[in-house]
Enzyme design. Structure first.
Site, PDB file in Angstrom:
ATOM      1  CB  CYS A   1      18.277 -63.857  -4.016  1.00 34.38           C
ATOM      2  SG  CYS A   1      18.511 -63.491  -5.285  1.00 34.38           S
TER       3      CYS A   1
ATOM      4  CE1 TYR B   1      25.975 -64.812  -6.520  1.00 30.51           C
ATOM      5  CE2 TYR B   1      25.540 -63.371  -7.306  1.00 30.51           C
ATOM      6  CZ  TYR B   1      25.414 -64.020  -6.611  1.00 30.51           C
ATOM      7  OH  TYR B   1      24.304 -63.961  -5.563  1.00 30.51           O
TER       8      TYR B   1
HETATM    9  N1  LIG Z   1      17.323 -64.160 -14.041  1.00 31.69           N
HETATM   10  C1  LIG Z   1      17.272 -64.852 -12.406  1.00 31.69           C
HETATM   11  C2  LIG Z   1      18.611 -64.837 -11.686  1.00 31.69           C
HETATM   12  C3  LIG Z   1      17.588 -65.524  -9.968  1.00 31.69           C
HETATM   13  C4  LIG Z   1      18.693 -66.101  -9.980  1.00 31.69           C
HETATM   14  O1  LIG Z   1      19.783 -66.220 -10.188  1.00 31.69           O
HETATM   15  N2  LIG Z   1      18.571 -66.083  -8.424  1.00 31.69           N
HETATM   16  C5  LIG Z   1      19.706 -67.625  -7.408  1.00 31.69           C
HETATM   17  C6  LIG Z   1      19.840 -66.728  -5.859  1.00 31.69           C
HETATM   18  S1  LIG Z   1      20.081 -65.499  -5.912  1.00 31.69           S
HETATM   19  C7  LIG Z   1      18.870 -68.244  -7.333  1.00 31.69           C
HETATM   20  O2  LIG Z   1      17.290 -68.735  -6.793  1.00 31.69           O
HETATM   21  N3  LIG Z   1      19.237 -69.119  -7.098  1.00 31.69           N
HETATM   22  C8  LIG Z   1      19.107 -71.613  -7.106  1.00 31.69           C
HETATM   23  C9  LIG Z   1      19.945 -71.720  -7.985  1.00 31.69           C
HETATM   24  O3  LIG Z   1      20.166 -72.034  -8.765  1.00 31.69           O
HETATM   25  O4  LIG Z   1      19.505 -73.442  -7.707  1.00 31.69           O
HETATM   26  C10 LIG Z   1      16.688 -63.265 -11.980  1.00 31.69           C
HETATM   27  O5  LIG Z   1      17.316 -61.643 -12.365  1.00 31.69           O
HETATM   28  O6  LIG Z   1      15.639 -63.260 -12.236  1.00 31.69           O
END
Ligand SMILES: N[C@@H](CCC(=O)N[C@@H](CS)C(=O)NCC(=O)O)C(=O)O
Length: 327
Positions: free
Chosen positions: A63, A193
């Site tokens: 991530c 993305y």
């Molecule tokens: N706004 C958040 C976004 C975090 C995010 O989207 N993380 C993704 C991985 S890159 C995630 O955990 N996705 C799991 C999901 O959407 O279920 C940040 O920047 O901390």
């Protein structure tokens, strides 16, 4: 995702979309700040004072947002202050899980099997996606923040004397850093993305054009300036750009269809990236193995789950060794 504290079985890795088929990222739900004396930060509530051993960071090495915080933790000398757990990079039907992959750990703090259990521990009625990174407070048993941009700033200045290292958000550069972040985040960091998760041709092409316009602009900037984005000083803007460029050739070029050029085709960006990788501690936060296995396990984009062997990324990924060539 979680709905009122319950995991919804039909989990979709592709997030919400707008009416043009464009990718929409969820707004982070926990927005408190660690501060030197526990006073409230710019958002959320107070009561999160900087203390050694009190906070735990949950990350995924796939991530980019989590990696911002891992790099910040390293560069600010917080490794003995904030402990860390790396989740399994392969997305399960219940989202991020702990253990079961080289370099990913069981959860030593909450004993959870899945990341969503951390969210419901903090809020039994939580609704939303269980994303990483998460900064957990062991003392109060709750989530401080799940917003990486803010965790990075907490690591920079919220831990007071417990932190060391360079100021990543210096007062005199804040205007320029904010302006760069506001341009690079939508067009490139989130732009890849938006291209990868677009569900219409028009949304994909719009994102694709912005990604490469932004990379062209950065190539110009590093050709005539540098060594870092804002000159001699390495700042959070470099961290935020780096986490995307280091994933680009391994994941976004193929899986997200951002295939006009690779980062390797941009000499000045590549030179800057090599300088960032040479900063002590940065390379330790990068696992191309986790990145490839993580992104290519998104079955909505790659139904067979086959993980590509290449590209060869000298100094980062030992493909040459796996293929029997010279190291
Ligand atoms: N706004 C958040 C976004 C975090 C995010 O989207 N993380 C993704 C991985 S890159 C995630 O955990 N996705 C799991 C999901 O959407 O279920 C940040 O920047 O901390």
């Amino acid at each position: 995702m979680l709905v009122d504290g319950k995991w919804v079985e039909n989990w979709q890795p592709v997030q919400a979309k707008d009416d043009k088929g464009g990718f929409v990222r969820q707004i982070s739900g926990f927005r408190n700040w660690v501060t030197p004396d526990g006073s409230a930060g710019p958002s959320g509530k107070g009561g999160f004072a900087a203390e050694t051993g009190r906070y735990h960071l949950y990350v995924a090495l796939i991530c980019p947002w989590a990696s911002r915080t891992l790099i910040g933790r390293k560069l600010k000398g917080l490794e003995d202050v904030v402990s860390v757990t790396v989740v399994n990079p392969v997305l399960s039907e219940q989202g991020w899980r702990f253990g079961g992959f080289s370099g990913s750990d069981p959860d030593p703090v909450n004993g959870a099997s899945f990341m969503h259990q951390i969210y419901t521990r903090a809020d039994p009625h939580y609704s939303g996606r269980a994303t990483v990174p998460v900064l957990w407070d062991k003392k109060r048993g709750t989530i401080v923040s799940n917003e990486s941009a803010e965790i990075l700033r907490m690591f920079n200045s919220g831990f007071g004397d417990l932190a060391s290292g360079p100021d990543l958000y210096p007062q005199d550069l804040r205007g320029e850093i904010d302006a760069l972040n506001d341009r690079i985040y939508p067009r490139l960091n989130n732009g890849v993305y938006r291209a990868g998760f677009a569900t219409t041709q028009v949304a994909y092409e719009e994102a694709f054009a912005e990604v490469f316009a932004q990379l062209d602009e950065l190539e110009e900037r590093f050709t005539h300036g540098g060594p870092f984005l804002l000159g001699d000083r390495f700042t959070e803007a470099d961290i935020r750009l780096f986490v995307t460029t280091v994933r680009f050739d391994a994941a976004y070029h193929g899986l997200f269809k951002c295939n006009l050029r690779r980062i390797a085709d941009y000499p000045a960006i590549s030179g800057w990236m090599a300088r960032v990788l040479a900063i002590s501690g940065v390379r330790d936060t990068v696992s191309i193995n986790h990145i490839k296995h993580g992104y290519y396990s998104i079955l909505a984009l790659n139904p067979t789950g086959i993980v590509p062997v290449g590209p060869d990324m000298p100094g980062l990924d030992p493909v040459a060794v796996r293929l029997g060539g010279a190291a």
